[in-house]
Structure formats: structure tokens, C-alpha cells
Scaffold this motif. Structure first.
Motif, PDB file in Angstrom:
ATOM      1  N   SER A 104       0.662  -1.027   0.432  1.00  0.00           N
ATOM      2  CA  SER A 104      -0.434  -0.073   0.095  1.00  0.00           C
ATOM      3  C   SER A 104       0.986   1.336  -0.222  1.00  0.00           C
ATOM      4  CB  SER A 104      -0.990  -0.260   1.245  1.00  0.00           C
ATOM      5  OG  SER A 104      -0.180   0.160   2.362  1.00  0.00           O
ATOM      6  N   GLU A 105       2.469   1.097  -0.026  1.00  0.00           N
ATOM      7  CA  GLU A 105       3.369   2.540   0.380  1.00  0.00           C
ATOM      8  C   GLU A 105       3.112   2.629  -1.527  1.00  0.00           C
ATOM      9  OE1 GLU A 105       3.029   4.234   2.900  1.00  0.00           O
ATOM     10  OE2 GLU A 105       1.438   2.917   4.098  1.00  0.00           O
ATOM     11  N   VAL A 106       2.955   1.743  -1.931  1.00  0.00           N
ATOM     12  CA  VAL A 106       3.868   1.852  -3.529  1.00  0.00           C
ATOM     13  C   VAL A 106       3.308   3.439  -4.204  1.00  0.00           C
ATOM     14  CG1 VAL A 106       5.015   1.209  -5.975  1.00  0.00           C
ATOM     15  CG2 VAL A 106       4.580  -0.358  -3.481  1.00  0.00           C
ATOM     16  N   PRO A 107       4.520   4.031  -3.955  1.00  0.00           N
ATOM     17  CA  PRO A 107       3.712   5.423  -4.981  1.00  0.00           C
ATOM     18  C   PRO A 107       3.203   5.079  -5.691  1.00  0.00           C
ATOM     19  CG  PRO A 107       5.920   5.329  -3.865  1.00  0.00           C
ATOM     20  CD  PRO A 107       5.956   4.177  -4.014  1.00  0.00           C
ATOM     21  N   GLU A 108       2.648   5.971  -6.835  1.00  0.00           N
ATOM     22  CA  GLU A 108       2.128   6.521  -8.062  1.00  0.00           C
ATOM     23  C   GLU A 108       3.259   6.742  -8.278  1.00  0.00           C
ATOM     24  OE1 GLU A 108      -0.576   6.092  -9.306  1.00  0.00           O
ATOM     25  OE2 GLU A 108      -2.071   4.816  -7.191  1.00  0.00           O
ATOM     26  N   PRO A 109       3.366   6.309  -9.929  1.00  0.00           N
ATOM     27  CA  PRO A 109       4.726   6.662 -11.134  1.00  0.00           C
ATOM     28  C   PRO A 109       4.475   8.635 -10.532  1.00  0.00           C
ATOM     29  CG  PRO A 109       2.819   4.600 -12.302  1.00  0.00           C
ATOM     30  CD  PRO A 109       2.601   5.718 -11.128  1.00  0.00           C
ATOM     31  N   PRO A 110       5.254   9.111 -11.329  1.00  0.00           N
ATOM     32  CA  PRO A 110       7.094   8.383 -11.803  1.00  0.00           C
ATOM     33  C   PRO A 110       7.530   8.389  -9.717  1.00  0.00           C
ATOM     34  CG  PRO A 110       7.268  11.033 -11.574  1.00  0.00           C
ATOM     35  CD  PRO A 110       5.357  10.206 -11.058  1.00  0.00           C
ATOM     36  N   GLY A 111       6.773   7.812  -9.354  1.00  0.00           N
ATOM     37  CA  GLY A 111       7.215   7.341  -7.911  1.00  0.00           C
ATOM     38  C   GLY A 111       7.538   5.761  -7.902  1.00  0.00           C
ATOM     39  N   ALA A 112       7.704   5.182  -7.175  1.00  0.00           N
ATOM     40  CA  ALA A 112       8.311   3.304  -6.972  1.00  0.00           C
ATOM     41  C   ALA A 112       8.610   3.340  -5.775  1.00  0.00           C
ATOM     42  CB  ALA A 112       9.459   3.167  -8.015  1.00  0.00           C
ATOM     43  N   MET A 113       9.160   1.894  -5.057  1.00  0.00           N
ATOM     44  CA  MET A 113       9.634   1.141  -4.064  1.00  0.00           C
ATOM     45  C   MET A 113      11.036   1.267  -4.292  1.00  0.00           C
ATOM     46  SD  MET A 113       8.645   1.220  -1.193  1.00  0.00           S
ATOM     47  CE  MET A 113       6.744   0.811  -0.028  1.00  0.00           C
ATOM     48  N   TYR A 114      11.933   1.776  -4.035  1.00  0.00           N
ATOM     49  CA  TYR A 114      13.269   1.421  -4.459  1.00  0.00           C
ATOM     50  C   TYR A 114      13.535   0.164  -3.254  1.00  0.00           C
ATOM     51  CZ  TYR A 114      18.256   1.671  -5.448  1.00  0.00           C
ATOM     52  OH  TYR A 114      19.301   1.303  -6.332  1.00  0.00           O
ATOM     53  N   ILE A 115      13.978  -1.591  -3.719  1.00  0.00           N
ATOM     54  CA  ILE A 115      14.473  -2.250  -2.801  1.00  0.00           C
ATOM     55  C   ILE A 115      16.161  -2.639  -3.144  1.00  0.00           C
ATOM     56  CG2 ILE A 115      13.877  -4.398  -3.455  1.00  0.00           C
ATOM     57  CD1 ILE A 115      12.004  -4.058  -5.280  1.00  0.00           C
ATOM     58  N   ARG A 116      16.102  -2.485  -1.693  1.00  0.00           N
ATOM     59  CA  ARG A 116      17.991  -2.703  -1.443  1.00  0.00           C
ATOM     60  C   ARG A 116      18.377  -3.815  -0.778  1.00  0.00           C
ATOM     61  NH1 ARG A 116      22.054   0.727  -1.340  1.00  0.00           N
ATOM     62  NH2 ARG A 116      21.264   1.615  -3.240  1.00  0.00           N
TER      63      ARG A 116
END
Length: 332
Positions: A104-116
Motif C-alpha cells: 500500500s506504500e508503493v507510490p504512483e508513477p513517477p515514484g516507485a518502491m526502491y528495493i535494496r
């Protein structure tokens, strides 16, 4: 939104190798880890990591981009650093577990969930300067991010460094923190001396990569970039851009590129140059600086081919065009 990469989800997925087996992956607090001051990673840099993104599509679903390629590269880095091996399925489970918890915290484009995903040596020893860590920790951090260029995408200034390398040649294909650290001083000097945004490392005149991204020269319908070898990072965004360029009928030349040829071709009226990477996707280069002289790349602006390729990759990531290569995996 906070500065890129400074905000984290409150939990992360974690597993530890005790010398015999990996623990079952679990979601734990992401605000700290426990390490002995003599941990191998703190003294001998037994660390590697990855960077990938998950995107929200128009229907609300969440998809992770090229997870299999990032997992394979982390396995490669793990092997080259002699860290304990892990199964690809385990890391995939950890990534999906973390994403499911915070979908539910994944942003709308152009945002994203960065995974490290990060793998570090944890053995409590300072006597293993020439031996690998017998124990390790693997964890997956999540960081919601906005547009990397929230202030506007401006063509970059690159200083051509022909005397030094980003890192040791045999370590270039390892995504390890030490490689980034070794590039910091040259980058800082370039910013202070000629107001460069980045350094393009070209040891002995061989065009390689910048401190944090792969480099591409675009001359009309041709993309020229260094052929894969051990001296530089095998970028997954790089590979994606080259694949989409071939799909569009462009000629892709993966070969040696000298500084002399780069300067000659980059200064043509319609030439373009760009940097590729997970965070910034594809970023235009407007100026090359060599021996105190500045060379404008093409018209010095964000060129049409760079724009086209960047938009094409974003369209796949955001679910706005067909995923012809099976790069996306649906999370929820």
C-alpha cells in the motif's frame, strides 16, 4: 517526499547464515542491525548489494521490475566476494514478502518502491584479511521514492578521467560499497574544480563508466557502449535500454570506445550521450570536459533519442506498454 533514499519502511526481510545453514527469512525492524565491532564487513569490506524497483500500475496492482536479473547479479557479487552462497528462491521470497507487507506504500508513477537487498559478512574476526567470512546476513530494505529529478532533468557535465579507474579492474562487475567509495574523491575534486556532475572513468583512454552509472553514446541510429567485461558494472538498466533500442530498430554496438572517438562523435550536431541506472533511469549528458576544455554533446540538450528510450522503459515499468520480455512480476 523526503530526499531520494532517505525514507524507509519500518520493517525489512532478513535471513542469517550461521556457517551451516540459512535461517528462515523473517520480517524484523529496519531501524537497526546488531554487529560485533570485529565483524568481517567492517574491516575487510565483505559487502554487496542490489537496487531494483517495484511500480504501481493504473489498476492499483504492484509489479517488481527485473527481479530475477538483480538476484542473479547479487549471487554473482556474492560469489566474487566469497560470501556464503544463497538460493535465488530464498531472496525472491524475501523481496516479495517485504513488498507484500508494504504494497500500500508503493507510490504512483513517477515514484516507485526502491528495493535494496544487501549481503554482508558478519564473522567476528579481525584475523581474516586474506580469508572470507564464514557467516553472513542478507536483508531487504524498502524505500519509497519519488522522481529522482524532482527539480527537473538537466543535461549533466562529465569530467573525463583518463589516468585513474573507478575501482580495481577485476572488481568492476561486483556491486560493492568499496567501488563507490573509491570513486568519491575524484568526483568531489571534479565538482570543485570544473563544476562537473560526475566523472567518466576512461583509464588509458578506454571509456568505461561513471562513479554510479553506465555510459552510452548515441550517434544518429546507433548506440555505442563498452562491451561487458570484469572492469565495470553490468547494469540491468543498461541491458534494458539496449534491448528496447534493438526493438526500435536501432544499431547497438557493444565495443571498445576511446576518448578520442567519443569526443569526435559526441560533438556532432545530432549526437547524444546518456547515463543509465536504476535510480535515474536514463539521464542526458550535455558537456564533456577533457584537459580543461569543454565539449558540447550535440546541441547540449535532452536529445530526442534519449527521451524516446527513457519513455519506452518507463512505459513498460508503469504498465503503459506491452511487457514483451517478461520483465515484470506481479506482487499484488
Amino acid at each position: 517526499m523526503a530526499a531520494f533514499g532517505t525514507q524507509f519502511m519500518p520493517q525489512m526481510a532478513l535471513s542469517q547464515f550461521d556457517g551451516r545453514k540459512w535461517s528462515a527469512p523473517a520480517m524484523v525492524s529496519s531501524d537497526h542491525i546488531s554487529l560485533h565491532p570485529g565483524a568481517h564487513v567492517l574491516h575487510y569490506a565483505s559487502t554487496c548489494f542490489e537496487g531494483l524497483k517495484a511500480f504501481r500500475h493504473d489498476d492499483g496492482s504492484v509489479h517488481v521490475f527485473r527481479m530475477d536479473a538483480n538476484i542473479a547479479r547479487l549471487q554473482q557479487s556474492t560469489e566474487l566476494l566469497a560470501l556464503p552462497a544463497f538460493e535465488a528462491d530464498m531472496l525472491e521470497q524475501m523481496i516479495l514478502q517485504a513488498l507484500a507487507a508494504f504494497s500500500s506504500e508503493v507510490p504512483e508513477p513517477p515514484g516507485a518502491m526502491y528495493i535494496r537487498p544487501t549481503h554482508i559478512g558478519t564473522e567476528e574476526t579481525i584475523g581474516k584479511a586474506a580469508a572470507p567470512s564464514a557467516t553472513s546476513m542478507l536483508y531487504v530494505l524498502l524505500s519509497p521514492v519519488g522522481d529522482y529529478f524532482s527539480g527537473g532533468l538537466k543535461p549533466l557535465r562529465l569530467l573525463l578521467e583518463e589516468n585513474g579507474s573507478r575501482c580495481a579492474a577485476h572488481m568492476g562487475m561486483v556491486k560493492s560499497g568499496g567501488n563507490y567509495a573509491s570513486a568519491l574523491q575524484p568526483i568531489m575534486r571534479a565538482r570543485a574544480s570544473v563544476k562537473a556532475d560526475q566523472v567518466l572513468f576512461c583509464p588509458n583512454g578506454d571509456v568505461q563508466e561513471t562513479g554510479a552509472a553506465n555510459f552510452m553514446l548515441i550517434d544518429d541510429n546507433e548506440i555505442i557502449t563498452k562491451a561487458l567485461d570484469s572492469s565495470f558494472l553490468h547494469g540491468i538498466t543498461r541491458d534494458s535500454i539496449l534491448t528496447l533500442a534493438r526493438d526500435a530498430g536501432m544499431k547497438v554496438s557493444e565495443r571498445e570506445l576511446s576518448v578520442d572517438e567519443l569526443v569526435e562523435r559526441a560533438t556532432k550536431p545530432h549526437a547524444e550521450a546518456a547515463l543509465s541506472g536504476t535510480a535515474a533511469v536514463l539521464t542526458p549528458v550535455g558537456t564533456l570536459i577533457r584537459d580543461g576544455q569543454e565539449y558540447q554533446v550535440g546541441n547540449g540538450e535532452f536529445g530526442p533519442v534519449t527521451q524516446q528510450l527513457r519513455a519506452a522503459l518507463n512505459a513498460v515499468q508503469w504498465g503503459q506498454s506491452e511487457d514483451r520480455h517478461g520483465w515484470l512480476k506481479r506482487v499484488c
